[in-house]
Each structure stands twice: as structure tokens, then as C-alpha cells.
Design a protein around this motif. Structure first.
Motif, PDB file in Angstrom:
ATOM      1  N   LEU B  27       0.871  -1.312  -0.018  1.00  0.00           N
ATOM      2  CA  LEU B  27       0.019   0.026  -0.052  1.00  0.00           C
ATOM      3  C   LEU B  27       0.766   1.103   0.116  1.00  0.00           C
ATOM      4  O   LEU B  27       0.581   2.070  -0.740  1.00  0.00           O
ATOM      5  CB  LEU B  27      -0.737   0.082   0.958  1.00  0.00           C
ATOM      6  N   TYR B  39      -8.100   3.966   1.680  1.00  0.00           N
ATOM      7  CA  TYR B  39      -7.747   3.309   2.735  1.00  0.00           C
ATOM      8  C   TYR B  39      -8.208   4.024   4.072  1.00  0.00           C
ATOM      9  O   TYR B  39      -8.206   5.321   4.070  1.00  0.00           O
ATOM     10  CB  TYR B  39      -6.377   2.815   3.034  1.00  0.00           C
ATOM     11  N   CYS B  41      -7.444   2.235   7.782  1.00  0.00           N
ATOM     12  CA  CYS B  41      -7.037   1.759   8.930  1.00  0.00           C
ATOM     13  C   CYS B  41      -5.364   1.739   8.797  1.00  0.00           C
ATOM     14  O   CYS B  41      -5.093   2.058   9.946  1.00  0.00           O
ATOM     15  CB  CYS B  41      -7.681   0.487   9.234  1.00  0.00           C
ATOM     16  N   TYR B  42      -5.006   1.607   7.749  1.00  0.00           N
ATOM     17  CA  TYR B  42      -3.440   1.734   7.678  1.00  0.00           C
ATOM     18  C   TYR B  42      -3.013   3.132   7.951  1.00  0.00           C
ATOM     19  O   TYR B  42      -3.579   4.074   7.644  1.00  0.00           O
ATOM     20  CB  TYR B  42      -3.123   1.471   6.191  1.00  0.00           C
ATOM     21  N   GLY B  50      -5.624  -4.070   9.009  1.00  0.00           N
ATOM     22  CA  GLY B  50      -6.307  -4.939   8.258  1.00  0.00           C
ATOM     23  C   GLY B  50      -8.070  -5.017   8.383  1.00  0.00           C
ATOM     24  O   GLY B  50      -8.610  -5.996   7.877  1.00  0.00           O
ATOM     25  N   ASN B  51      -8.421  -4.013   9.072  1.00  0.00           N
ATOM     26  CA  ASN B  51      -9.899  -4.010   9.356  1.00  0.00           C
ATOM     27  C   ASN B  51     -10.568  -3.109   8.482  1.00  0.00           C
ATOM     28  O   ASN B  51     -11.916  -3.688   8.385  1.00  0.00           O
ATOM     29  CB  ASN B  51     -10.149  -3.510  10.734  1.00  0.00           C
ATOM     30  N   CYS B  52     -10.426  -2.321   7.694  1.00  0.00           N
ATOM     31  CA  CYS B  52     -11.356  -1.654   6.877  1.00  0.00           C
ATOM     32  C   CYS B  52     -11.673  -2.370   5.519  1.00  0.00           C
ATOM     33  O   CYS B  52     -12.723  -2.085   4.858  1.00  0.00           O
ATOM     34  CB  CYS B  52     -10.876  -0.053   6.670  1.00  0.00           C
ATOM     35  N   ARG B  53     -10.693  -3.082   4.825  1.00  0.00           N
ATOM     36  CA  ARG B  53     -10.899  -3.856   3.977  1.00  0.00           C
ATOM     37  C   ARG B  53     -11.152  -2.979   2.857  1.00  0.00           C
ATOM     38  O   ARG B  53     -11.334  -3.444   1.669  1.00  0.00           O
ATOM     39  CB  ARG B  53     -11.975  -4.950   3.929  1.00  0.00           C
ATOM     40  N   CYS B  55      -8.390  -1.211   0.995  1.00  0.00           N
ATOM     41  CA  CYS B  55      -7.161  -1.026   0.265  1.00  0.00           C
ATOM     42  C   CYS B  55      -6.834  -2.206  -0.732  1.00  0.00           C
ATOM     43  O   CYS B  55      -5.847  -2.311  -1.058  1.00  0.00           O
ATOM     44  CB  CYS B  55      -5.987  -0.856   1.211  1.00  0.00           C
ATOM     45  N   ILE B  67      -5.804  -7.506   0.520  1.00  0.00           N
ATOM     46  CA  ILE B  67      -5.605  -5.887   1.186  1.00  0.00           C
ATOM     47  C   ILE B  67      -3.939  -5.568   1.064  1.00  0.00           C
ATOM     48  O   ILE B  67      -3.118  -6.556   1.430  1.00  0.00           O
ATOM     49  CB  ILE B  67      -5.705  -5.811   2.657  1.00  0.00           C
ATOM     50  N   CYS B  69      -2.364  -3.308   2.307  1.00  0.00           N
ATOM     51  CA  CYS B  69      -1.754  -2.898   3.700  1.00  0.00           C
ATOM     52  C   CYS B  69      -0.885  -4.052   4.258  1.00  0.00           C
ATOM     53  O   CYS B  69      -0.092  -3.803   4.910  1.00  0.00           O
ATOM     54  CB  CYS B  69      -2.614  -1.967   4.486  1.00  0.00           C
TER      55      CYS B  69
END
Ligand code: FMN
Ligand code: SF4
Ligand code: SF4
Ligand code: SF4
Ligand code: FES
Ligand code: FES
Lengths: 157, 476, 418
Positions: B27, B39, B41-42, B50-53, B55, B67, B69
Motif C-alpha cells: 500500500l 484506505y 485503517c493503515y 487490516g480491518n477496513c478492507r 485497500c 488487502i 496494507c
């Protein structure tokens, strides 16, 4: 009001600590001791557990709110937890729920005015073969019928 | 991963060949090369979670989108960032974010710097498609303390804020509580943020969930000009952006300071005291020269200055503020030589142990203490007799000195007086209205350009002293 | 259909949960044998048996065991998964209450094979009554010198500790289970980039289901061939299949893999409730895609057959539904479960589970239209293969199967039809 582990519980926790690679593993065991002592987890207890485990109180709070069996507020003396998931629903959970509501005069999520019963619906209790089922505090009751519910509640009085 | 980091390899992104370090976070590499990857969460400082998904990209040879990230660069990766599939992923996730998120950008303080809003516009979502869902209601106005406000409904649960208080400040005030779509960011009931870096949370939050009480609704961000500079709050010299604007009927004004990344000094963050120190730059300022209590103009002030200095027969002591730029201090040094004065910049008075911590905040609360040392200016406190002529360049200790004759160059009108009053008081520009270099506590030299250009500027130290040089000799 | 009892062999013996009775019927004999064989041979036997995990995924035990065993860190752990929260599943409960010594024996063998000394049994909080029975058996085993510093006199320490969960389905997912055991919220971890063991406080750890572990004593004692004697080539052995819902005799009955589903339902379950026709079967716990009656009739109880039908064997817990069932209601019931149980960590699942629940609720209330059904499938799409763990993809499979296979029932509920 202030919380403190009983001597006995502290000893048990200390013994348990030796079985884990880290004291942080005692999070759930310690919270279960709190539940056993008080029936719910107060903010004071959260501080005490945090202190005992050496973790931030916020972490304990995050954990307490994640698991549905921990409560931040006291519940009735008898916490009736009726399974609402598929197998129980297929096998007559609806009827049992209606029966409990009428009998106790409360709806799901409520506690009787005398503080004796709290009625909750919970997810699959892992006893689908004997549906419908409910759990009152730590005891499981299976193959429920209205008559059986009467008997069970009678036994609790 | 890290053990192989460093080797340059080639990867292909949307048909373009890119060189990147093996093991680097994909990323990061994509962003650096100008690819637009949404993105939440990164964050460079916090790492992947890795929680937002959001990216996601497609990687040839992998069945499913990945993902970026949490993908590490390896030789020969073939990546697609903008396929129909990927666009659909982003659109759907965005729509999910919006279910429980009020679409009230026009009244949101984050408007203009909100990733949600940017993506939402870009992906052409519209109200209609999200109305069917339920909207859960959370607390919209939680005062977290330390100037930070939380609107739980706007939160996308990226956990940047909780990772900041857990991993960076390690003060652990914030956490995620409850579960499933009831999850929300919270402090312990009744407790607040209690770390001196809390306002970084506002910068970290990718949407308008965390806002600054200090900045809220002050200014729409798109009017602001960010000028790079250096905080003068202590000797650390954290890098900042000064966000300022010259609006109709107003002079050039600073609205906030924001951290500017510098891995060698402050990383990604600044402390709250430093962040809020902009206020002092524009309040209580001394604007006009005063002679015997009467306002005078620049030329007259220069004449009076010259008269006072050149007619003095006794000892002259100059005190210089260790916050002044090296160039200003040099000029004062030359001035001191010229008039035969003793120059001091006592550092003792800047030390504030209570302010210091293990991270950025330094006990030496003067931005250029090292510059003072480098120029060889005496840093001890001189002996000042009552008949000494004191020329004070904004040094804080001067306030409490009792001398018969003094000339003060001040940025701010004096506060409560303990010492003597000067016959001649000359206003000088604050650091944001001047330029020069600073040397921070670790010896790093940093150049600061002038940020603010007031319509009626107060003279800088340099301007005063140059005028002094050019002025005619005093005729007694 | 041949009847077979490998794991359930002692279930019907009165007092089978006590050490004396269990030993009378062969408990702990495999331990002696294992110590004679050596750890490598025990591992090889498990590999040769083709044993597949019974927790839902059906992953071969062999690979996971090797990863744990061969890791260079000498401190390894075993975590036994008794979270058993998948609706329709209640088999592990039978093991810990009817033959807890079988599980303890399996734990000893597993620890010995992979080189672990500390095992934890993570039991769902609601099973407290059952937990006490297992704890009783563990205490007996300590007292008899089976657990503790020495194992039946041999120089090998095994300690078993029960870890009580507290109400969170997701803690059955292996990495969430370990997070939970580390004292955290049960958030599944990001998938590793290469094959590696699970980690407990940074130490290599093996996670297996209770039933998987309870199968080990048989394999060690009777040999891998004896296990392969049952089942199919790719799904060897047996499983504790379960029946709930509209059958006459719900319960747990062990059967070999490959048994035709309907034959099983008829033989053990006594068939569908009187006077009713079969409508659908959820084959292996709520998270496996539902089968229509026709599909059920062609299904065999093994991984390959289920896969060919676009479903999966899961935990082997069948939920049988007769013609009285409203499939929209059934889906709504399950979606409420997932909505409640999502860990809330990643966006598609946290927001998606709530939204699909709301959409199906609106269908039931006759407030939805065709566009909403499409939206339902869109959300299902974004939940599939794009999340941190496989919770959301499973929900996606559930939704797709219900809506696609019973679309007419969903459409009949739409606003335009009223
Ligand atoms: C949402 C979810 C819930 C799970 N619940 C359980 C469970 O309750 N018990 C279990 O043994 N495995 C469960 N699993 C599977 C575990 O992740 C893991 O694969 C299993 O415990 C490994 O043991 P096995 O190989 O012996 O089956 C679950 C998986 C997921 C994704
Ligand atoms: S408040 Fe902001 S930073 Fe914190 S989780 Fe929510 S969106 Fe992320
Ligand atoms: S640590 Fe010092 S330089 Fe950095 S922001 Fe704070 S006051 Fe400014
Ligand atoms: S898919 Fe669902 S359960 Fe799994 S990590 Fe994401 S939010 Fe949690
Ligand atoms: S559905 Fe009620 S116990 Fe499983
Ligand atoms: S930035 Fe990659 S998942 Fe959030």
C-alpha cells in the motif's frame, strides 16, 4: 462500592497463574470470579482485575463488553436465558417464550419487580438435539414444554 | 519481510513497472507512486491492521482480492488497482460504512479532509442506496477531554485512535467496546484522555469522528494554506504545518498547527502544548514602540534607541532570548560588539522539568538553545547592577530584573510587572513573522521560512538592528 | 448401513465418565502404546489415518501437527477447541460429559506427538455444567498419575487446564480463541503469509477440535488402517453427526463418512416428523449452505459429496426442516445470530451482518422490493472472500443458498405481491 477478591478466589487465581505462560491469560478466569462474587462486573471490579493482571482497565472494559455472559449491571437472581436460534425455533421456542412472558409478566430484557427473574433470549446453547432449551444461571433445561417450565420455575421459589 | 528489506525489486502495477524495496508494504509503495488507493485503517506510524478492507487490489495468481496494507513487495508481483471488481469492492464497502454514518458532510467539521467524503464523491454513491438500511444511533457529542470530541456515529472503527493510545502513547485511554455493529470507540465511563499528545488523534482519524474542540467549526479547511515550519515550544523542534489564511476583513491569521512528518525528530506527531502554542503568537502582542509611556513611530524609535545606547557611559548588558533564530542572535552579537556590551542568553530560566517526558517534550523550553551555545554566547546569568543599561531582547528573565535603565525589545506587551519598567520598549516580530535557522536539542539545524505576512508588520530584530546601523550617530 | 462406534464407543456405558469404568473399557491403553511407539510414530499414524479436523473446516490433522511439532521453539501448546457454538452442533458436549477420559487420553497423545506439555481446553461459558464433569475427570486423572509430572509413570509431563469462555461464537475460530485465551477481545487475527502454526503468547500452538482429539486414541491403539477401514478414500473414518429440527429422534449418532444423508436421517433420526414432507437440510451446522430436499436425497455425509453440492460438511450437525418452515423466517433467524455474533472488527462483516438482517426483516414485514433482494445479494458478495476471517464468507454462503434456492418464497413476501 469497592471490590476485592475473596482470599479463596485469590488463591485459586494464583494457582491458576502457574498454568499459563502469562498472567494476562487470567483475564476471563478473573472476570468469572468477579461474576461469581457479585453477579456482575462493576467499574471497581474492572480496576481491581486490571491491577491484578497488570493490564490497563480499558482493556478489561473492552473484554467485559465483548462477551455476552458478563454484565455491567446486576441482573435478576435467576437469569432465564431462552435459546432463540434455529433448531429451538423449529421445535417450539416461540411457544415457550410466550409462556414465560405471560407467566413472569415481563418481556425479553426485563426483570421482575421483585428482582427475582430476568428474561433474556440467547443464541444457540449447543443443545439443539433437545430443543427447545433454556439456561437459568448455570443450569441447562432441555426439551421444554409449558408444563416443564412451570415445574422448573416452581422449584426456584 | 523485514529480514530481506532493502533489496530493490520490480513489480508491475496497472501495466507500469515500478521499483520498490523487497518486503515493503505494498500500500505504501502504491501511494508513494501516485496510485489512488482508498484506505482507512493503515497509517504509516501505526502499521497495518487490516480491518477496513478498503485497500484491496488484485494480485495475479491470487484468487481473491488482497488487502495491500498487509501485502509485502516481492519480485515480479503483478498488481491491478482499478479493475471493475476492485471498484465494486470499494463501492460496496463504502456503502456499508455509510449505513451507520450520517451523510451530513455540509455540517461536518472534517469536510474537506475526510476520506469518507472524498471516496463517497468519487464512487458516486447517493443517499437513496443507503436509506433502506438501519441507522444505529450512537453518541454524537462525547467530550473525551484534552480538547478532543468524539462523534461515534461518524466513526468507521478503523482503530487508528485506539492503536495510538495503546501502542504509541501507551496511555490506554481508548478502546473498542461492545461487539458487532454495536462496537464503538470509548474511554472508560467517567474517564478521559490524559496524555499530552491527545490532539494527534484528530489528525489520525480519517473521518470526522474525532475533532478538535480548539479548531471545531473555526475554519473550513479548504481556505487554509499550510506552510511548513518548526514548533518553538521546546528545544525538540518538532516539524509542523502552520495552517493560516488571510480572509476578508481579517489579517493573515493562524488557525492551527499540525504535525509534519520528520522521522529524525518528531516522527508523525507533536505534543498538545506545542500544537496550541499558535495562540500565543497572536494574542497580547506588543505592536507599537513606547517611549516614556507614549507611542512613537519606527524612525523616532530608532533615534531614541541610538540616543540611549550611545549616550551611555556605564556598563551595558544585553540579554537575548534563546528562541531567536541563529541569524538574529548573530546580528545581536555584532551589535553587542559594536557598542561594547556584554551579551548573555541565560538558559537556566528555560528549564522546565515538569514539561519533559521520554518522548518528544524536552525540558529545555527554548527553540534555539543549541544555537546560542554554537555561537558562543554566554549562557549564564550576568550580574546586573542597578546602574547597568540593560538591553533585553525578549528574554523571559528580564521581567523580574530591577534596573534603573533598560531598553526592551518585546514580542508581547508585558504581563504583570515584577521588575522595572523600561523607558524605551520596542516591538519585535514573533518567529512566524520572521525567518531563520534553529538548532534543536539533538544538534539538528532547521531552516524556518517566514509564515505570516501581516499587513502592518512589526519589525524583526534584524530590521531594528539594521536601522540602527544605518542611523546617524547621536549628537549629544 | 453399518453401524460403527469409534468415538462414541463408551457413551452408553453407565458411569462412563468416571475413571474406573472408562479404564475397565480400555481408556488410556493407547497411552502405553504411544510411549512404546515414540512421538514420531504417533504423528505418522495420525498422518496415515487421513484424519480430518472435526471442528468444521475438515483440514487434515497431519499438516497442522507437523507445523507445530517441527517448529524450532521447544515450548509448544495445545489448545483444544470446545467452544461448540455453531448452531446445530452439540457433539463435543457428548464427549466431555460421556467420555471425558477419551478426550484426556487424546490430549496426552497429541501433546506427546508434537512435544507439548501444556494443553488448554477452551469451553464455551454456557457449558459450565458440562465443564464440571470434564474437570472431575481431569482431577481423577491427576490423582491417578495420568496427568501431571509423569504420565502413567513415564517421564513426560502433561498438564490440562480448562479455560472457560464467556459467550462469543467467534471465539470458536482458532485465532480468536487464542486471542481470547490471551485475555483479549475475541478478534480473529490476520491470516499469516506462509504456512505456520497458530501462536499462543508467541509460542507455536496446535488448535484442534475436541472430537478430532478424541479420535486419536483409536488411531494409536488400532492403527491408521483400522480408521481408514471406515469412510471414503478422501474422507476416512467416522464422525459424530448430529440431528436437530424436524426429525423424530434428534441426537448424536456416530456414522462413517460417505453414509447417504437420507439413510442416516431415516435410520437414526427415525425420519421426518409424522405426516410432513422434507423441505430442506442444513448439512453441517448453521454456517453451511442449505440443501433442498432433492439435494439432500442425493447427498452423502462426506466432504466431497457436500462440496459437489455447493455446500460443506462443516461440523456434521444437520438441521432438518419440514414443509411447515417459512424459509424467509429461517434465514432471518440465522441472520439475527450472525448479526449478534460478528466480532465487529472488519467493515464488510460488522456492517454487512446488520444490514442483511435488516433487509430480511423488511422482507418479512412486506416492506421490501426486488431491489432489496438484489442488495441482499450484493452485500453477500462483499462479505465473501474479503474479510479477515471466514465468518463473513460463511454468512454469505448461507444467504446465497437461501435466496437462490428458495427465491420464490422470498419474492412472495415482497411488497409488490401484497
Ligand atoms: C466462525 C467460526 C467458528 C468456529 N467455531 C468452532 C467451534 O466452535 N469449535 C471448533 O472446534 N472449531 C470451530 N471453528 C473452526 C476452528 O477455527 C478450527 O479450524 C478448528 O478448531 C480446528 O480444529 P480441527 O482441525 O480439529 O477441526 C470455527 C471457525 C470459524 C470460522
Ligand atoms: S474515531 Fe476515527 S480514528 Fe478512531 S476508530 Fe473511529 S474513525 Fe477510526
Ligand atoms: S515537543 Fe516541543 S517542539 Fe515538539 S510540539 Fe511539543 S513543544 Fe513543540
Ligand atoms: S469476518 Fe466478521 S467475525 Fe471475522 S474478523 Fe471480520 S468482523 Fe470479525
Ligand atoms: S438452537 Fe437452541 S440449542 Fe442450538
Ligand atoms: S488499509 Fe488495508 S485494510 Fe484498512
Amino acid at each position: 462500592m469497592g471490590f476485592a477478591f475473596t482470599e479463596e478466589n485469590l488463591e485459586e487465581l494464583e494457582a491458576l497463574a502457574k498454568r499459563y505462560p502469562s498472567k494476562e491469560a487470567l483475564m476471563l478466569p478473573a472476570l468469572w470470579k468477579v461474576m461469581e462474587q457479585d453477579g456482575y462486573v462493576s467499574m471497581d471490579a474492572i480496576d481491581v482485575v486490571a491491577d491484578y493482571l497488570g493490564v490497563p482497565p480499558m482493556k478489561v472494559y473492552g473484554v467485559v463488553t465483548f462477551y455476552t455472559m458478563f454484565h455491567l449491571e446486576p441482573v435478576g437472581t435467576y437469569h432465564i436465558q431462552l435459546c432463540r436460534t434455529l433448531s429451538c425455533s423449529l421445535c417450539g421456542k416461540g411457544e415457550i417464550l410466550q409462556y414465560l412472558r405471560n407467566k413472569l409478566g415481563i418481556d425479553v430484557g426485563e426483570t421482575t419487580p421483585d428482582g427475582k427473574f430476568t428474561l433474556s433470549q440467547v443464541e444457540c446453547l449447543g443443545s439443539c438435539g433437545t430443543a427447545p432449551v433454556m439456561q437459568i444461571n448455570d443450569t441447562l433445561y432441555e426439551n421444554l414444554t409449558p408444563e416443564k417450565v412451570d415445574e422448573i420455575l416452581e422449584g426456584l421459589k | 519481510m523485514s529480514e530481506t528489506l532493502g533489496r530493490k525489486v520490480k513489480i508491475s502495477v496497472d501495466g507500469r513497472i515500478i521499483e520498490a524495496e523487497e518486503g515493503a508494504i505494498l500500500l505504501q509503495v502504491l501511494l508513494k507512486n501516485g496510485f489512488e488507493i482508498p484506505y482507512y485503517c493503515y497509517h504509516e506510524a501505526l502499521g497495518p491492521d487490516g480491518n477496513c478492507r478498503m485497500c484491496m487490489v488484485e494480485i495475479e495468481g491470487k484468487k481473491r482480492p488482497q488487502i495491500s496494507c498487509d501485502t509485502f513487495v516481492e519480485e515480479g508481483l503483478v498488481i491491478h488497482t482499478n479493475t471493475e471488481n476492485i471498484r465494486k469492492v470499494r463501492r460496496e464497502i463504502l456503502e456499508l460504512q455509510l449505513i451507520n454514518h450520517p451523510v451530513d458532510c455540509p455540517i461536518c467539521d472534517q469536510a474537506g479532509e475526510c476520506s469518507l467524503q472524498d471516496y463517497y464523491m468519487e464512487y458516486g454513491l447517493y443517499h437513496g442506496s443507503v436509506e433502506k438500511g438501519k441507522k444505529l444511533h450512537f453518541n454524537k457529542h462525547l467530550d473525551l477531554g484534552r480538547n478532543v470530541m468524539l462523534d461515534q456515529e461518524r466513526c468507521v472503527l478503523c482503530q487508528r485512535c485506539t492503536r495510538f493510545t495503546t501502542n504509541i502513547t501507551q496511555t490506554n485511554e481508548l478502546g473498542i467496546v461492545w461487539r458487532a455493529d454495536h462496537s464503538c470507540v470509548s474511554t472508560l465511563p467517567g474517564r478521559k484522555l490524559e496524555n499530552g499528545y491527545a490532539m494527534n488523534l484528530v489528525d489520525l482519524c480519517p473521518v470526522g469522528a474525532l475533532t478538535s474542540k480548539d479548531f471545531r467549526f473555526q475554519q473550513r479547511v479548504w481556505f487554509l494554506t499550510p506552510t511548513p515550519s518548526v514548533c518553538h515550544g521546546c528545544a525538540k523542534g518538532c516539524n509542523i504545518f502552520v495552517d493560516h489564511a488571510r480572509l476578508k476583513y481579517h489579517d493573515d491569521t493562524i488557525y492551527r498547527f499540525r504535525p509534519r512528518k520528520n522521522p529524525d525528530i518528531n516522527g508523525y506527531f507533536i505534543c498538545d502544548d506545542g500544537r496550541l502554542s499558535y495562540k500565543a503568537l497572536q494574542t497580547g502582542r506588543l505592536e507599537k514602540a513606547l517611549f516614556e509611556g507614549r507611542e512613537i513611530g519606527f524612525d523616532e524609535a530608532v533615534r531614541e534607541l541610538k540616543k540611549s545606547v550611545e549616550c551611555t557611559t556605564g556598563r551595558i548588558v544585553i540579554l537575548a532570548d534563546a528562541n531567536l533564530y541563529t541569524e538574529e542572535l548573530e546580528m545581536i552579537q555584532i551589535f553587542a560588539n559594536r557598542i561594547g556590551a556584554w551579551l548573555y542568553a541565560p538558559l537556566e530560566s528555560y528549564i522546565d522539568e515538569k514539561f519533559a517526558d521520554e518522548w518528544l517534550r524536552n525540558a529545555m523550553r527554548a527553540a534555539n538553545a543549541k544555537g546560542v551555545e554554537k555561537l558562543g554566547i554566554a549562557t549564564t546569568m550576568p550580574e546586573i547592577k542597578r546602574d547597568t543599561l540593560l538591553i533585553n531582547f525578549n528574554h523571559p528573565v528580564a521581567d523580574s530584573l530591577d534596573v534603573r535603565r533598560r531598553i526592551d525589545f518585546l514580542t508581547h506587551a508585558e504581563g504583570p510587572e515584577t521588575g522595572s519598567r523600561a523607558d524605551l520598549t520596542l516591538p519585535i516580530a514573533v518567529w512566524s513573522e520572521a525567518s531563520g535557522t534553529l538548532i534543536n536539542i539533538d544538534g539538528l539545524e532547521q531552516r524556518c521560512e517566514q509564515v505570516i505576512y501581516p499587513s502592518d508588520p512589526v519589525p524583526t530584530v534584524i530590521r531594528w538592528l539594521e536601522a540602527y546601523e544605518l542611523g546617524e550617530r547621536c549628537i549629544v | 448401513m453399518r453401524e460403527v462406534k469409534i468415538v462414541s464407543r463408551r457413551f452408553d456405558i453407565p458411569g462412563s465418565h468416571t475413571l474406573d469404568i472408562a479404564r475397565e473399557h480400555g481408556a488410556y491403553e493407547a497411552v502405553e502404546r504411544a510411549f512404546d511407539m515414540g512421538p514420531e510414530a504417533v504423528l505418522n499414524a495420525v498422518c496415515e489415518s487421513g484424519l480430518r479436523g472435526k471442528g468444521g473446516g475438515g483440514a487434515p490433522a497431519c499438516g497442522k501437527w507437523r507445523l507445530a511439532k517441527e517448529h524450532s521453539d521447544p515450548t509448544k501448546f495445545l489448545a483444544v477447541n470446545c467452544d461448540e457454538s455453531e448452531p446445530g452442533t452439540f457433539k463435543d458436549r457428548q464427549i466431555i460429559t460421556k467420555d471425558p477420559h477419551l478426550l484426556i487420553e487424546g490430549i496426552i497423545l497429541t501433546c506427546y506427538a508434537i512435544g507439548a506439555h501444556d494443553a488448554y481446553v477452551y469451553i464455551r461459558g454456557e457449558y459450565y455444567g458440562f465443564q464440571k464433569i470434564l474437570q472431575g475427570a481431569i482431577d481423577e486423572a491427576y490423582a491417578a498419575g495420568i496427568l501431571g509430572e509423569k504420565t502413567l509413570g513415564r517421564e513426560y509431563r502433561v498438564d490440562v487446564t480448562i479455560h472457560r469462555g464467556a459467550g462469543a461464537y467467534i471465539c470458536g475460530e482458532k485465532s480468536a480463541l487464542l486471542e481470547s485465551m490471551e485475555g483479549k477481545r475475541g478478534h480473529p487475527r490476520l491470516k499469516p503469509h506462509r504456512k505456520e502454526p497458530e501462536w499462543y503468547f508467541g509460542r507455536p500452538t496446535l488448535v484442534n477440535n475436541v472430537e478430532t482429539i478424541a479420535t486419536i486414541p483409536f488411531i494409536v491403539k488400532e492403527g491408521p488402517e483400522a480408521y481408514r477401514n471406515y469412510g471414503t478414500e478422501k474422507s476416512p473414518g467416522t464422525m459424530l453427526f448430529a440431528l436437530s429440527g424436524h426429525v423424530k429422534r434428534p441426537g448424536i449418532y456416530e456414522a462413517e463418512f460417505g453414509t447417504p444423508m437420507m439413510a442416516y436421517i431415516e435410520h437414526y433420526g427415525g425420519g421426518i416428523r409424522d405426516g410432513m414432507a422434507l423441505k430442506a437440510v442444513i448439512p453441517g451446522g448453521a454456517s453451511t449452505p442449505v440443501l433442498t430436499a432433492d439435494e439432500a436425497r442425493s447427498a452423502n455425509l462426506d466432504y466431497e459429496s457436500m462440496r459437489s453440492l455447493g455446500s460443506s460438511l462443516g461440523t456434521g450437525g444437520m438441521i432438518v426442516m419440514d414443509e411447515s418452515v417459512d424459509m424467509v423466517e429461517a434465514l432471518k433467524n440465522l441472520l439475527a445470530f450472525y448479526h449478534h455474533e460478528s466480532c465487529g472488527q472488519c467493515t464488510p462483516c460488522r456492517e454487512g451482518t446488520g444490514w442483511v438482517d435488516a433487509i430480511v426483516a423488511s422482507v418479512l414485514k412486506r416492506e421490501a422490493d426486488v431491489a432489496d433482494l438484489d442488495k441482499l445479494l450484493d452485500i453477500s458478495w462483499i462479505m465473501n472472500g474479503k474479510t479477515i476471517c471466514v465468518f463473513a464468507p460463511a454468512v454469505s454462503g448461507v444467504i446465497d443458498a437461501f435466496v437462490k434456492k428458495f427465491r420464490a418464497e422470498f419474492e412472495a413476501c415482497l411488497r409488490s405481491h401484497v
